[in-house]
Design a protein around this motif. Sequence first.
Motif, short mmCIF file in Angstrom:
data_model
loop_
_atom_site.label_atom_id
_atom_site.label_comp_id
_atom_site.label_asym_id
_atom_site.label_seq_id
_atom_site.Cartn_x
_atom_site.Cartn_y
_atom_site.Cartn_z
N MET A 1 0.85 -1.21 0.00
CA MET A 1 0.00 0.00 0.00
C MET A 1 0.88 1.26 0.00
O MET A 1 1.83 1.33 0.76
CB MET A 1 -0.87 -0.04 1.25
CG MET A 1 -1.86 1.08 1.34
SD MET A 1 -2.78 1.04 2.88
CE MET A 1 -3.50 -0.59 2.88
N ARG B 183 -3.68 -2.93 7.76
CA ARG B 183 -3.18 -2.79 6.40
C ARG B 183 -3.98 -3.64 5.42
O ARG B 183 -3.90 -3.44 4.21
CB ARG B 183 -1.71 -3.13 6.33
CG ARG B 183 -1.46 -4.59 6.59
CD ARG B 183 -0.14 -4.99 6.06
NE ARG B 183 0.88 -4.84 7.07
CZ ARG B 183 2.17 -4.99 6.81
NH1 ARG B 183 2.56 -5.21 5.59
NH2 ARG B 183 3.04 -4.89 7.76
N VAL B 185 -7.16 -3.50 5.31
CA VAL B 185 -8.33 -2.70 4.94
C VAL B 185 -7.92 -1.70 3.86
O VAL B 185 -7.00 -0.93 4.06
CB VAL B 185 -8.87 -1.94 6.18
CG1 VAL B 185 -10.05 -1.08 5.78
CG2 VAL B 185 -9.24 -2.92 7.28
N PRO B 186 -8.59 -1.72 2.70
CA PRO B 186 -8.17 -0.83 1.61
C PRO B 186 -8.28 0.64 2.00
O PRO B 186 -9.20 1.05 2.72
CB PRO B 186 -9.19 -1.14 0.50
CG PRO B 186 -9.92 -2.33 0.92
CD PRO B 186 -9.73 -2.54 2.36
N LYS B 187 -7.31 1.39 1.53
CA LYS B 187 -7.24 2.81 1.88
C LYS B 187 -8.40 3.60 1.27
O LYS B 187 -8.76 4.66 1.76
CB LYS B 187 -5.92 3.38 1.38
CG LYS B 187 -5.33 4.42 2.30
CD LYS B 187 -3.91 4.69 1.89
CE LYS B 187 -3.80 6.03 1.23
NZ LYS B 187 -2.43 6.27 0.74
#
Lengths: 290, 294
Positions: A1, B183, B185-187
Amino acid sequence: MNKTVNQKAWFLVLPVLILVAFSAVIPLMTVVNYSVQDTFGNNQFFWAGLDWFDDMLHSDRMWNALGRQLMFSCIILAIEVPLGIYVALHMPKKGFWSSFCLVLMSLPLLIPWNVVGTIWQIFGRVDIGLLGYALDALGVDYNYTQDTMDAWITVIVMDVWHWTSLVALLAYAGLRSIPDAYYQAAKIDQASRWAVFRYIELPKMAGVLMIAILLRFMDSFMIYTEPFVLTGGGPGNATTFLSIDLVKMALGQFDLGPAAAFSLMYFLTIMAISWVFYTVMTTIDKRDGK
Amino acid sequence: MTDTAIPNVVTQATEMKIEKPRTTSKRMRPSGGAVVMGLYLLFLMLPIYWLLNMSLKTNSEILGAFSLWPRNFTFENYATILTDPSWYMGYVNSLIYVVMNTTISLAVALPAAYAFSRYSFMGDKHLFFWLLTNRMAPPAVFALPFFQLYSSIGLFDTHIAVALAHCLFNVPLAVWILEGFMRGVPKEIDETAYIDGYSFPAFFVKIFTPLIASGIGVAAFFCFMFSWVELLLSRTLTSVDAKPIAATMTRTVGAAGVDWGVLAAAGVLTIVPGALVIYFVRNYIAKGFALGRV
């Protein structure tokens, strides 16, 4: 991410920082303080420089404890890791039996450490324990409170009993993440069971196994409660590992200077291993693209 | 380990044959694996069974005839513990500081874990590493300084002292585990919520917390467990008023003429909290022990 750069995130971290600074940095500074000073009591301290460190580096007591500690850590790793993998390979994959095994295997992990000691203390006694009684009935001369070898075997079997499940559970988690397609491909290639293990399962488990090995190494390196309850560090000093020795020195004899120097060196060693641990974990995270 | 050593050879040989139809016949598989698992589980359960067995015997039976199961079944030992304040207060004290510690750890770890999982900021990696070193730090190093620190601020022998001391390893543990869950969990969820006009606190409580509920549960469980199983610090920091059950047990052992039955019963009772919730966290045990990294 991809993470956004945001310096205000410091405010979110601040409570942790303050709390851990209070519970880690202040005590550690006390240790540093003691390690360079000497006292004759009455709270009068004077500068001793690095004498304590010098003393400790030349002390047989510390080197012996370190030797025993390393031997213990290596032996339990050599037993727990292969055994854990072996057990993980034989665990049921799903359904009721999988849950059943998971629950029973986790049980030793959640028992308070002093109770682990108590369990084995009772279990190994020749008069009232199943293990001791059985060995005695078989004609084995077994007494973990008197005999060094027996004490070592008992401490090691206790640790294997206590922690092998952790290695097994981690290896199992690694195994479950292997897609079925890999096994099908191996079947088409008529790969042997060993080849499947060596070229599919082991590489896929490598990451979690690294974590398991490091966790076991770290935790066995600071083991205190279980051998303390079981053998009290004896017979003699036979099972006095680093933490037991340190507590004896610091809280038993109140030798502040040497104990503090000892603590610092112990802590720095742990820091160095933690760094390896951290590097491994972040590398695995990157590789898995999380 | 001795239990499994001999049959390995045998099971491995049978394993080869059964192993081939791996994907098709999962029901067939256990025949080889079941032996290994059976022996391993037997090895794990025997010492625990023995403790349970002892706790249900009278002392005269324990020291008298050797028997594999209690002949004179008795709950006397449990009754002793549950009626004698010097015993049951040990459990109460332990529970008090464990709950305090879990609450404190989670309260400070939640925002921090969010920051680590979402933002990069100056020194974040160093800080994250520093937290890890505290999880790994040997309690033996901290026993003496903690004793002096909490004595000097007048907190010696209080529950809060033990709760704060256990924060040393539980706060890092909670941060690492929660970060591992967050982390996942999608941003985009955060960004959508902010566009919808949620403030940070509202978003965190109403949207984000439910999404990582299992993570919070797991973190709470592990904070609880690690505080519950720790002996060295809790024993060093208490003497009478906040004495934990673990210390009560070890001090009994030193006395002449150990009351084995009561000791065993006390041990069984300490296993109960873990055994009660173990089923619900069974799939997360590996993740929790590996600090959220599996």
